[in-house]
Design a protein around this motif. Structure first.
Motif, PDB file in Angstrom:
ATOM      1  N   GLY A  64      -2.905 -17.374   7.123  1.00  0.00           N
ATOM      2  CA  GLY A  64      -2.031 -17.127   6.180  1.00  0.00           C
ATOM      3  C   GLY A  64      -0.835 -17.592   6.709  1.00  0.00           C
ATOM      4  N   ALA A  65      -0.013 -18.703   5.395  1.00  0.00           N
ATOM      5  CA  ALA A  65       1.046 -19.334   6.200  1.00  0.00           C
ATOM      6  C   ALA A  65       1.974 -18.995   5.195  1.00  0.00           C
ATOM      7  N   ILE A 123       2.640 -16.415   0.606  1.00  0.00           N
ATOM      8  CA  ILE A 123       2.173 -16.278   1.553  1.00  0.00           C
ATOM      9  C   ILE A 123       0.159 -17.143   0.927  1.00  0.00           C
ATOM     10  N   ARG A 148       7.588  -9.190  -1.953  1.00  0.00           N
ATOM     11  CA  ARG A 148       6.246  -9.248  -1.639  1.00  0.00           C
ATOM     12  C   ARG A 148       6.116 -10.890  -0.720  1.00  0.00           C
ATOM     13  N   PRO A 149       6.250 -10.944   0.211  1.00  0.00           N
ATOM     14  CA  PRO A 149       6.462 -12.877   0.568  1.00  0.00           C
ATOM     15  C   PRO A 149       4.916 -13.413   0.805  1.00  0.00           C
ATOM     16  N   ILE A 200      -2.968 -19.047   1.826  1.00  0.00           N
ATOM     17  CA  ILE A 200      -4.343 -18.298   2.480  1.00  0.00           C
ATOM     18  C   ILE A 200      -5.195 -19.550   2.702  1.00  0.00           C
ATOM     19  N   ILE A 229      -0.244 -12.862  10.186  1.00  0.00           N
ATOM     20  CA  ILE A 229      -0.861 -12.087   8.911  1.00  0.00           C
ATOM     21  C   ILE A 229      -1.479 -11.763   8.805  1.00  0.00           C
ATOM     22  N   GLY A 246      -1.867 -11.862   2.160  1.00  0.00           N
ATOM     23  CA  GLY A 246      -1.385 -11.764   3.238  1.00  0.00           C
ATOM     24  C   GLY A 246       0.269 -10.770   3.573  1.00  0.00           C
ATOM     25  N   ALA A 247      -0.209 -10.288   4.368  1.00  0.00           N
ATOM     26  CA  ALA A 247       1.359  -9.741   4.448  1.00  0.00           C
ATOM     27  C   ALA A 247       1.513 -10.030   6.323  1.00  0.00           C
ATOM     28  N   PRO A 248       2.953  -9.751   6.584  1.00  0.00           N
ATOM     29  CA  PRO A 248       3.309 -10.386   7.711  1.00  0.00           C
ATOM     30  C   PRO A 248       3.325  -8.480   8.967  1.00  0.00           C
TER      31      PRO A 248
END
Lengths: 258, 258
Positions: free
Chosen positions: A52-53, A40, A37-38, A42, B40, B52-54
């Motif tokens: 989100g980054a 990120i 899972r990336p 928020i 995202i 968050g998900a790309p």
């Protein structure tokens, strides 16, 4: 109210997971227990905007930095306080160059990641808390947009006063800011106008950070022009002596103890 | 209440921006008007969890698919309804193979992206709305975890009934689901327990999607085991004839019109 987060160390949890993804040390976040899972971060704004980054930039080495970060570290002299040390990317770089650097952060989890990554001198707390001690510095760094910690008119004198208390004679602040007003996006332009109607600076963002089940309280974070910064600095122990706008709308402001 | 979004076509805006990033067609989202901003999707759960998900995976070509997506499209026969067509990745692939495929979505922006990408046959609406028309299909696809559209016990018979109304004799549903109970994460285990205490299925998620200033209303989205699915299917016009668990906890369920 549906969906309200639990208050906690958002930034620390975020960095811990980003560090696990980068290094394989510690459990990595997974989707369905299987796919990575990336990580990120928020960021919510009080008008309902949300962004989100990816968190990896907090751990990035110099090759992946923006040009203004390189110019910022090249301006450092003497002993350094890295305010909002985060994942330690700047502190590690300075340390490797032999610069005496202290990392300051309000996030225990961030400091834990810094420690694992090898940052030697770390302090948990706010600038106000740290200023009550006896340590003093030649350079105070506010990178990663951390000029935002000025918050707004209500906080500027107090924040800059605390920085002055942390400063040796002749010390400088090197701060990364962003001019917020270049945009024509109605979501941002409308927000700036609404802020001004309420007596706030246009780019005085009211934000909270979220990661998984955790959130911060809402806080002010200032995005301002060099001109607005000059007004906020007026009457404090600091003078705005240089603004490097080579990467506009981003800039590096240098302030010197008057 | 601070930070509440405006209700709008979250998914359409997200896909439009993801498409702009991928192709350079249309304005790309930027940070400070300068650096590219990653697109995202933000998913909130009613207990305060946020992820968050790309968005790029919605546009991904077959080389970047998960193995179960390949096995799903290989099971397709006859005319196909791609339910929740999204960015059109599955529909485009089938179309290129000469399979007659209709893309259905409730997001006008998603259909606009599909159209630009070349998906020829598109319908705006829910399965219930589409079932009031006279088009019928041999394969009904619920990919991208869209088995979740069953929502829960209250909706299963109605949803599966609408799918039956869209089905030719002998038609099949091919659906992608995820077994939610493999986790030991207390955030998820606690959520499942809290759901059951309220008479809901453990993995009956209450979610909303957000992108920039937009949000959806809160909706139920079901993550269930094949065993739970079998119970929900019982008494409907469908029979659960196969469960492919080669990529557990993900699975492909095949249902045939009884």
């Amino acid at each position: 109210m549906l969906g309200e987060p639990r208050i906690g160390d958002v930034f620390g949890e975020l960095l811990r997971d980003a560090y696990a993804v980068e290094t394989g040390i510690g459990p990595r976040p997974l989707v369905g227990g299987r796919l990575p899972r990336p990580v990120i971060e928020i960021i919510e704004r009080d008008d309902g905007l949300i962004n989100g980054a990816p968190a990896a930039h907090y751990l990035a080495g110099p090759d992946d930095w923006q040009p203004y970060d390189h110019r910022a570290v090249d301006r450092v002299t003497g002993s350094v306080l890295d305010i909002g040390v985060g994942g330690g990317r700047i502190a590690l770089h300075l340390q490797a160059r032999g610069v005496p650097v202290t990392g300051l952060d309000v996030s225990p989890g961030a400091l834990a990641v810094c420690r694992r990554r090898g940052v030697r001198d770390l302090v948990l707390g706010t600038v106000d808390e740290h200023a009550t001690g006896d340590r003093r510095y030649d350079t105070l760094l506010l990178l990663g947009n951390n000029l935002g910690l000025i918050e707004g008119r209500h906080r500027a004198a107090g924040f800059l006063g605390a920085l002055a208390a942390l400063a040796r004679p002749g010390a400088r602040i090197i701060a990364h800011g962003t001019d917020p007003y270049g945009t024509t996006d109605p979501v941002h332009v409308g927000y700036h106008e609404s802020n001004r109607r309420r007596g706030r600076l246009g780019g005085q963002l009211r934000l909270r950070l979220r990661y998984r089940e955790l959130g911060t309280d809402w806080f002010d974070y200032l995005v301002c022009t060099p001109e607005e910064l000059a007004e906020l600095v007026h009457g404090t122990p600091w003078r705005l002596t240089d603004v490097d706008t080579a990467d506009a709308p981003y800039y590096l402001a240098t302030l010197r103890l008057a």
